[in-house]
Enzyme design. Sequence first.
Site, PDB file in Angstrom:
ATOM      1  N   GLU A  78      70.794  26.313   1.617  1.00 25.09           N
ATOM      2  CA  GLU A  78      69.696  26.259   0.660  1.00 25.09           C
ATOM      3  C   GLU A  78      69.065  27.634   0.417  1.00 25.09           C
ATOM      4  O   GLU A  78      67.910  27.734   0.024  1.00 25.09           O
ATOM      5  CB  GLU A  78      68.631  25.275   1.136  1.00 25.09           C
ATOM      6  CG  GLU A  78      69.104  23.827   1.139  1.00 25.09           C
ATOM      7  CD  GLU A  78      68.005  22.851   1.495  1.00 25.09           C
ATOM      8  OE1 GLU A  78      66.840  23.276   1.625  1.00 25.09           O
ATOM      9  OE2 GLU A  78      68.297  21.654   1.627  1.00 25.09           O
ATOM     10  N   GLU A  93      61.049  25.034   6.285  1.00 22.64           N
ATOM     11  CA  GLU A  93      62.139  24.091   6.505  1.00 22.64           C
ATOM     12  C   GLU A  93      63.098  24.281   5.338  1.00 22.64           C
ATOM     13  O   GLU A  93      63.037  23.569   4.343  1.00 22.64           O
ATOM     14  CB  GLU A  93      61.597  22.654   6.551  1.00 22.64           C
ATOM     15  CG  GLU A  93      62.293  21.762   7.554  1.00 22.64           C
ATOM     16  CD  GLU A  93      63.763  21.476   7.230  1.00 22.64           C
ATOM     17  OE1 GLU A  93      64.397  22.274   6.523  1.00 22.64           O
ATOM     18  OE2 GLU A  93      64.264  20.466   7.694  1.00 22.64           O
TER      19      GLU A  93
END
Length: 235
Positions: free
Chosen positions: A141, A132
């Site tokens: 990210e 994730e």
Amino acid sequence: MEDSNNFLENIGDIDGEQDIARSAYADMLHDIERNEKYEKAIAKVISQMKNKGISVNVLDIGTGTGLLSMMAARHGADSIVACEAFTPVAECAVKVIEDNGYSASIKVIPKRSTDLILGNDLPKKANLVVAELYDTELIGEGAILSYNHARKELLEEDFLSVPSRARIYAQLVECPLARSWNRPFSIEVTKNDSIMPPPEAEICSGAPAVHDIQMSQLLSESFTAITDPAEVFLF
């Protein structure tokens, strides 16, 4: 970027471990729909692999509190290595996994995936990666960097992934409220005293900035859709 292991040393007397854990992870842990979809996908992939007689060796990148690893363990993965770069959360994951009875099935490594050493941290290449790594802009990210490194160094050639694909959609909207965030306004100090911006500033929209906000967080009457959603990126 400051090393995550040194971060807590620089925030004074704040209970950083508790504050950061709650703020960064609580929303995801309480997102029932998201978690149910992750577990359904993990269960399906593991079942398909086992039905073909394939041992399931999982790499969980950015495990957080260990949720996806525990899902994989619950559905019969043969081995699971979970890495987490942020030490306080990695330590939390170890405790959560132990409390749920999965310590024998899951190995937690307090490192970034790009620092894992094959043959040491990871006994052998994994054939299922769960992760994730996504923010509201999908790849903000470092998802691409992490996946590219894992594909080259840590995963078998025919590995499977959960999730396996994602799309970004864009939609133009008109929102006076959002536009106002780039414009200065007068500040009333007292009834007779205000701080006024220069006239030039009042008519300047300022430099456009990205506001990390979901339109669903705004009242529907505060913005107007100008276009239909359009797919702009497939990952």
